[in-house]
Motif scaffolding. Structure first.
Motif, PDB file in Angstrom:
ATOM      1  N   LYS A 107       0.819  -1.223   0.000  1.00  0.00           N
ATOM      2  CA  LYS A 107       0.000   0.000   0.000  1.00  0.00           C
ATOM      3  C   LYS A 107       0.853   1.273   0.000  1.00  0.00           C
ATOM      4  O   LYS A 107       0.565   2.202  -0.762  1.00  0.00           O
ATOM      5  CB  LYS A 107      -0.960  -0.007   1.190  1.00  0.00           C
ATOM      6  N   LYS A 112      -3.476   4.519  -3.049  1.00  0.00           N
ATOM      7  CA  LYS A 112      -4.879   4.099  -3.028  1.00  0.00           C
ATOM      8  C   LYS A 112      -5.332   3.495  -4.339  1.00  0.00           C
ATOM      9  O   LYS A 112      -6.377   2.865  -4.402  1.00  0.00           O
ATOM     10  CB  LYS A 112      -5.769   5.287  -2.672  1.00  0.00           C
ATOM     11  N   ASP A 140     -11.341  -0.904   5.449  1.00  0.00           N
ATOM     12  CA  ASP A 140     -10.039  -0.653   4.823  1.00  0.00           C
ATOM     13  C   ASP A 140      -9.183  -1.907   4.713  1.00  0.00           C
ATOM     14  O   ASP A 140      -8.179  -1.910   4.003  1.00  0.00           O
ATOM     15  CB  ASP A 140      -9.267   0.418   5.593  1.00  0.00           C
TER      16      ASP A 140
END
Length: 181
Positions: A107, A112, A140
């Motif tokens: 990540k 994103k 998330d």
């Protein structure tokens, strides 16, 4: 970040093998949704990341196609025999943890603009909040499955250097992190 660095991150997180594939090599079929609707795995309407709440299959397949590359990885685990459902569950639970480790590792590199898919059913919570009409506790971190997005894991694996079947007394789970340059 170099794409091969992503492969190394997956391996360092515990994946057995990992490769980068272009998304045009991902084989997709809406037929997997029918399997979901027939409740083949027992998760239909029991998980926020499963059918029908996850969304329309054509929209989800288009989402996969919107990315250029995928970090295609697998976890191969040992089991006693082909009827060792407890062993399969243990390896499946380890795959859920692996997906989270890979997510945390990639990540920061990808931002994103990525989509991470794992094995069937999210697996993060012992009981999904959908059963209590409550929102997801971990939106998330929750991951949907490859099949939920129409990915044919068996056919996608062909030509990648990874094997779908890895010998007697093993079980193999796959995941993919989709991304652009």
């Amino acid at each position: 970040m170099d794409r091969q660095d992503l492969v190394q991150l997956a391996l360092d997180a515990g994946a057995t093998k990992a490769v980068i594939i272009p998304t045009d090599k991902i084989v997709m079929s809406a037929s997997f949704r029918k399997i979901c609707e027939d409740n083949g795995c027992g998760m239909y309407q029991k998980c926020w990341m499963c059918s029908p709440t996850i969304g329309d299959i054509d929209t989800l397949m288009d989402k996969v196609r919107s990315f250029k590359y995928g970090l295609w990885y697998q976890l191969i685990g040992d089991i006693e025999d082909s009827f060792d459902f407890e062993g399969m569950t243990e390896v499946g639970d380890e795959h859920v943890r692996l997906c989270q480790r890979i997510n945390e590792a990639v990540k920061p590199q990808l931002g994103k603009e990525m989509l991470h898919l794992g094995k069937g059913g999210c697996g993060l919570c012992e009981r999904c909040t959908i059963l209590d009409n409550e929102p997801c506790r971990m939106p998330d971190k929750a991951l949907s499955s490859l099949e939920m997005y129409g990915v044919d894991v068996y056919r996608t694996t062909e030509g990648t250097g990874l094997k779908y079947i890895n010998g007697a007394n093993t079980v193999t789970y796959f995941g993919i992190v989709l991304f652009n340059d």
